[in-house]
Design an enzyme around this catalytic site. Structure first.
Site, PDB file in Angstrom:
ATOM      1  N   GLU A   1      -4.534  -3.701 -14.477  1.00 13.64           N
ATOM      2  CA  GLU A   1      -3.250  -4.025 -13.862  1.00 13.64           C
ATOM      3  C   GLU A   1      -3.386  -5.114 -12.801  1.00 13.64           C
ATOM      4  OE1 GLU A   1      -0.983   0.171 -14.854  1.00 13.64           O
ATOM      5  OE2 GLU A   1      -1.877  -0.065 -12.869  1.00 13.64           O
TER       6      GLU A   1
ATOM      7  N   GLY B   1      -5.303  17.066   3.027  1.00 17.25           N
ATOM      8  CA  GLY B   1      -4.989  15.931   2.155  1.00 17.25           C
ATOM      9  C   GLY B   1      -3.555  15.983   1.659  1.00 17.25           C
TER      10      GLY B   1
ATOM     11  N   ALA C   1      -3.005  11.584 -11.670  1.00 17.15           N
ATOM     12  CA  ALA C   1      -1.931  12.218 -10.900  1.00 17.15           C
ATOM     13  C   ALA C   1      -1.388  13.465 -11.590  1.00 17.15           C
ATOM     14  CB  ALA C   1      -0.799  11.208 -10.668  1.00 17.15           C
TER      15      ALA C   1
ATOM     16  N   GLY D   1      -2.173  13.799  -0.651  1.00 16.36           N
ATOM     17  CA  GLY D   1      -2.021  12.987  -1.860  1.00 16.36           C
ATOM     18  C   GLY D   1      -1.097  13.713  -2.833  1.00 16.36           C
ATOM     19  N   PHE D   2      -1.194  13.363  -4.122  1.00 13.96           N
ATOM     20  CA  PHE D   2      -0.315  14.002  -5.107  1.00 13.96           C
ATOM     21  C   PHE D   2      -0.447  15.522  -5.061  1.00 13.96           C
ATOM     22  CE2 PHE D   2      -0.529   9.799  -7.324  1.00 13.96           C
ATOM     23  CZ  PHE D   2       0.827   9.555  -7.301  1.00 13.96           C
TER      24      PHE D   2
END
Lengths: 433, 433
Positions: free
Chosen positions: B176, B17, B323, B19-20
């Protein structure tokens, strides 16, 4: 069922296709006394001359595409419909589309050209064309996926096949994509894939003619050949391809080329809507028109741009299929439609050749103007300026300019993303069928 | 068959992975004495906090995605493999991937979270999630296609259904996306579609909880509610959805909502690779880890980021799936891996909450810092600055900044393009299966 378009007293002009010709015509009729219906299968206009930069990760699709609705925002007389045209029924003054039927007073066919495989099925099945933003993106993804595969493979023959790229067709598209690929090979790929040996990679351009850039002067073609050779592209002139099974390209009377990526840029043919009479279709699958772009025997149907074939004294074989002709024919037809409204005499179309150009890479381009030709850095600057100014939308211009500046300074294109459609999108598409 | 990765004397760290958490860990081990293998199904890192701007045509996928190979260009110790992980075989210290098997000394699971439909099948089938760039693009295309359909339809009920949007889940994503959609409805859509009456369009946010933005203070949630109400979004707190057939949303004990577009932002669950023992999986489909992010009973397997579940005094229910936790756990684990190499004592993870924020639209945002909270224009500026600085890549920052500035000044997002995969791409995908 008729498409939902309001009925007005205005004459209705239906335009099929929002390429250079169709979009220009709609803009010229914007705010004039016509009801304009612009039909395209996409909700955006695509700037074809830069497809090759999308394919080689230099630009985003969005930078060279522009939403049609934004062009005609707040417009009261232009109606946009995203649909495929199924059939033209000229006897009823109707067209059938995937959204329903649309009647017209004037019908303009501006469907452009599509890839011509000249009946060679093995290329149609296995090669990658580049005649739409979607196809350019598909080419980008395929090339990147092949590099990723090459990383995981030990067999050198297979690695070569995955790295090699063969481009068929030495027109501007073929020359420009070869140049961009060669620069990628030189500046970007060795950094991205330190595990791979890019000496194994060959980029080959195959052209049946005796020189490149057939539409330009022979000097320009020679210069382009020099530039490409300099960048390490192998150019095979006077070579014809015969067959391609997805792995091996067979050349006429020659050794074969091994590649998993064959880019087809060898020719175009008119994208013919169904319902056009056979006797009106001429070679290159184009529609024969008179000096006013009118289709023979149809008072109120016109064809403009790449699909139109007009014989004139200066161009006894028809005009070249380039943006300039499309734009000028649209301008001329817009004037003539207005003249018809005022019952005035029509003006025949006359093409003013403003010249042509092609770029091969950093600081390398060729320009043929009517009374002047030049190459190298000044040609490259002119090429960039002309293309930047031709793009629709101030923001697109800005974004492309920044991208070019960035790529120029860093020797890098950073858009090497393999973005695939989501699982749901594939699933929903299936469901619709 | 083993994946083609060179054998070295270095300890091999395999990270699943990018991701972050996974990307940060690989960067921290870059140029250290480990062989790092970073595996992801995509060749790019995705910046999740801005998916909603891709979905609402404000940003391009490429602006918030970054090619992994570019991050580790010229790297000698980081190997990138684009593959899906099929199974972890901890007893053999091997993982099975779509490219073949990979052995490891240390395995790091950083697979993140995926959409949680809480077992409600009708939502899984018919709603649109937003947990990847591809899904965000699919959402964009679906919304635009629905507007195009609405133009061609006369039945008012059906037009309403095509224009209405229901968002389920009042966390940052839901808030959002509602804000961005409301601004589109206000500033962009009436200009693009002068034929449509946008008074028929309702944007509804459904949240089961008593306030919005559950992870933030109640004040922030109230403020967000005010902002949304101001923008014309109907917020239904304390409402639960029950069923959705693609046309009608059934609410518990309430009237129904009619919409063709339901955006699901109601929750996440861990994206569990197969081969993890059942006793290690806890609620939210997360993997239980100790204070060093080590999986119980596995000396050399770690989980970090959204997939990891660590109980601490300060966070007895595990850390929030954000995150900041992912990045800090990656930093901590990188240090601990280096300590292991030097046979030093490990440091337990300690989360430093730097605060959280959400934006609703132009000049409207909420920020909760540890000792300070504020809203409105300053919060909106802080939100933009923090997100801009967190994006990978200087050019991405520049392009996003220009886009934001442009959108702010023109009240317009110009990326309303429905770009579909080419026919060939669909055909070739089928062939591969």
């Amino acid at each position: 069922m008729p498409v939902n378009i309001p009925e007005t007293a205005q004459k209705r002009v239906v335009i099929i296709g929002a390429g250079f010709a169709g979009l220009r015509l709609a803009r010229k009729l914007f705010k004039h006394n016509f009801q304009v219906v612009l039909i395209d299968r996409n909700n955006y206009h695509q700037f074809q001359p830069l497809f090759y930069q999308v394919a080689t990760s230099g630009l985003e699709p969005s930078s060279i595409s522009f939403p049609l609705r934004k062009v005609f925002q707040k417009s009261e007389n232009v109606f946009i419909r995203i649909a495929e045209v199924r059939r033209i029924m000229s006897e009823k003054k109707l067209i059938d589309t995937t959204l329903g039927t649309v009647w017209y007073d004037y019908l303009i066919i501006a469907t452009g050209a599509t890839t011509n495989f000249f009946g060679m099925e093995s290329f149609e099945t296995n090669s990658i064309p580049m005649k739409s933003v979607s196809e350019a993106l598909f080419l980008r993804n395929t090339l990147l996926e092949n590099f990723e595969k090459a990383v995981t493979i030990r067999d050198e023959e297979e690695v070569r096949r995955l790295l090699n790229i063969v481009v068929v067709g030495g027109g501007p598209t073929g020359v420009e994509v070869c140049g961009a690929l060669a620069e990628m090979k030189k500046f970007v790929l060795p950094k991205d894939y330190p595990e791979l040996d890019f000496n194994l990679m060959n980029i080959t351009l195959v052209e049946a003619n005796t020189h490149l850039l057939a539409g330009m002067t022979e000097v320009a073609g020679k210069k382009a050949l020099d530039y490409l050779a300099n960048l390490g592209v192998e150019v095979k002139l006077k070579h014809k391809v015969e067959k391609y099974d997805g792995n091996t390209v067979e050349l006429e009377d020659q050794e074969n080329l091994e590649t998993r990526s064959l880019i087809w840029a060898a020719g175009v043919k008119g994208q013919m809507p169904s319902g056009i009479k056979k006797e009106n279709v001429v070679r290159g699958n184009r529609i024969k028109v008179d000096a006013y772009n009118r289709i023979d025997g149809c008072e109120n149907i016109f064809a403009i741009g790449d699909i139109a074939y007009m014989e004139t004294k200066a161009y006894p074989q028809g005009h070249p299929q380039v943006a300039q002709v499309a734009l000028q024919q649209a301008n001329c037809l817009a004037e003539n439609l207005k003249k018809m409204q005022r019952k005035k005499d029509l003006v025949p179309f006359k093409y003013r050749d403003k010249g042509s150009m092609a770029t091969v890479g950093r600081n390398r381009a060729v320009v043929d103007l009517p009374h002047l030709r030049f190459a190298g850095f000044p040609a490259w600057l002119v090429w960039m300026f002309v293309h930047l100014m031709s793009i629709v939308g101030v923001k697109n211009r800005l974004v492309i300019f920044i991208n070019w500046l960035w790529n120029y300074m860093t020797y890098d294109q950073s858009l090497r993303l393999i973005i695939r459609p989501s699982a749901k999108s594939v699933e929903w598409q299936k469901r619709q069928k």
